[in-house]
Design a protein around this motif. Structure first.
Motif, PDB file in Angstrom:
ATOM      1  N   ILE A 105       0.838  -1.205   0.000  1.00  0.00           N
ATOM      2  CA  ILE A 105       0.000   0.000   0.000  1.00  0.00           C
ATOM      3  C   ILE A 105       0.869   1.249   0.000  1.00  0.00           C
ATOM      4  CG2 ILE A 105      -1.600   1.362   1.410  1.00  0.00           C
ATOM      5  CD1 ILE A 105      -2.845  -1.362   2.264  1.00  0.00           C
ATOM      6  N   ASP A 106       1.911   1.258   0.838  1.00  0.00           N
ATOM      7  CA  ASP A 106       2.827   2.402   0.887  1.00  0.00           C
ATOM      8  C   ASP A 106       3.495   2.620  -0.468  1.00  0.00           C
ATOM      9  OD1 ASP A 106       2.229   2.815   3.545  1.00  0.00           O
ATOM     10  OD2 ASP A 106       4.027   1.799   4.292  1.00  0.00           O
ATOM     11  N   TYR A 107       3.922   1.539  -1.098  1.00  0.00           N
ATOM     12  CA  TYR A 107       4.573   1.642  -2.404  1.00  0.00           C
ATOM     13  C   TYR A 107       3.627   2.276  -3.428  1.00  0.00           C
ATOM     14  CZ  TYR A 107       6.102   0.280  -7.033  1.00  0.00           C
ATOM     15  OH  TYR A 107       6.423   0.299  -8.357  1.00  0.00           O
ATOM     16  N   TYR A 108       2.380   1.791  -3.482  1.00  0.00           N
ATOM     17  CA  TYR A 108       1.441   2.319  -4.471  1.00  0.00           C
ATOM     18  C   TYR A 108       1.059   3.770  -4.184  1.00  0.00           C
ATOM     19  CZ  TYR A 108       1.092  -2.080  -6.892  1.00  0.00           C
ATOM     20  OH  TYR A 108       1.393  -3.190  -7.628  1.00  0.00           O
ATOM     21  N   LYS A 109       0.949   4.126  -2.908  1.00  0.00           N
ATOM     22  CA  LYS A 109       0.679   5.530  -2.572  1.00  0.00           C
ATOM     23  C   LYS A 109       1.822   6.419  -3.032  1.00  0.00           C
ATOM     24  CE  LYS A 109      -2.323   5.045   1.473  1.00  0.00           C
ATOM     25  NZ  LYS A 109      -2.398   5.235   2.933  1.00  0.00           N
ATOM     26  N   LYS A 149      -0.554   3.111  12.244  1.00  0.00           N
ATOM     27  CA  LYS A 149      -1.446   4.167  11.753  1.00  0.00           C
ATOM     28  C   LYS A 149      -2.463   3.605  10.770  1.00  0.00           C
ATOM     29  CE  LYS A 149       2.080   7.724  12.335  1.00  0.00           C
ATOM     30  NZ  LYS A 149       3.070   8.549  11.643  1.00  0.00           N
ATOM     31  N   LEU A 150      -2.013   2.736   9.854  1.00  0.00           N
ATOM     32  CA  LEU A 150      -2.935   2.112   8.901  1.00  0.00           C
ATOM     33  C   LEU A 150      -3.953   1.232   9.614  1.00  0.00           C
ATOM     34  CD1 LEU A 150      -0.595   1.093   5.955  1.00  0.00           C
ATOM     35  CD2 LEU A 150      -2.499   2.691   5.866  1.00  0.00           C
ATOM     36  N   GLU A 151      -3.474   0.494  10.617  1.00  0.00           N
ATOM     37  CA  GLU A 151      -4.374  -0.364  11.381  1.00  0.00           C
ATOM     38  C   GLU A 151      -5.447   0.470  12.071  1.00  0.00           C
ATOM     39  OE1 GLU A 151      -3.885  -3.944  14.581  1.00  0.00           O
ATOM     40  OE2 GLU A 151      -2.891  -2.048  15.065  1.00  0.00           O
ATOM     41  N   LYS A 152      -5.056   1.584  12.662  1.00  0.00           N
ATOM     42  CA  LYS A 152      -6.020   2.451  13.345  1.00  0.00           C
ATOM     43  C   LYS A 152      -7.043   2.987  12.343  1.00  0.00           C
ATOM     44  CE  LYS A 152      -6.868   6.642  15.800  1.00  0.00           C
ATOM     45  NZ  LYS A 152      -6.597   8.020  15.714  1.00  0.00           N
TER      46      LYS A 152
END
Length: 171
Positions: A105-109, A149-152
């Motif tokens: 997800i971080d890579y695609y963002k 942060k993503l989990e939250k």
């Protein structure tokens, strides 16, 4: 027919299993150790929307799932052995799976942001082989904090946490 999720609950005994109650009266059972692109099982429970799901561990040999629907009926389901007995490495495998998904997800963002700025995509950044212990520790802390942060955000979207609940970051 379009359906919407109403309730999501994780298994009490398996980190890779969760249940989704839908508006069409079905429950989807996701077992990420089995498959991650579709539910492992779907079961029709009611003709009314599922409004609540509550797992309950009776003993090490019996786990129940209470399912409430929009008409006020409570359905009690027994969770089968395969969905209540975790494998020896399931917690590690699920942790690794979520780490990979967060990295993806971080890579695609980052890629999307770079494309908007006109920067050429150079592919995923792989840490250098000569990374010092301190650099590795900082990279791992950053990665873990990003995951928290993503989990939250995910739990807020599911209604399982509030927006103002604190995130305990690693410093």
């Amino acid at each position: 027919k379009q359906w919407y999720q109403r309730r999501v609950r994780g298994s009490l005994t398996r980190p890779g299993v969760f249940f989704i109650g839908r508006d069409d009266g079905n429950i989807d059972v996701w077992d990420l150790m089995d498959r991650s692109h579709e539910p492992s099982m779907s079961q029709n429970i009611s003709s009314s929307a599922i409004t609540s799901l509550e797992p309950y561990k009776v003993s090490s040999k019996q786990v129940l799932l209470g399912v409430g629907d929009n008409s006020g009926t409570l359905h009690i389901l027994e969770i089968p052995w395969s969905l209540r007995q975790a494998s020896a490495n399931e917690l590690t495998a699920m942790s690794s799976y979520f780490d990979r998904e967060c990295s993806r997800i971080d890579y695609y963002k980052e890629r999307d942001a770079n494309r908007k700025e006109g920067v050429v995509d150079s592919g995923p950044q792989i840490p250098g082989a000569l990374e010092t212990d301190e650099e590795e520790e900082e990279r791992l802390k950053k990665s873990y904090n990003d995951y928290l942060k993503l989990e939250k955000d995910f739990l807020v979207k599911l209604g399982m946490k509030k927006e103002d609940d604190p995130v305990n970051l690693v410093h």
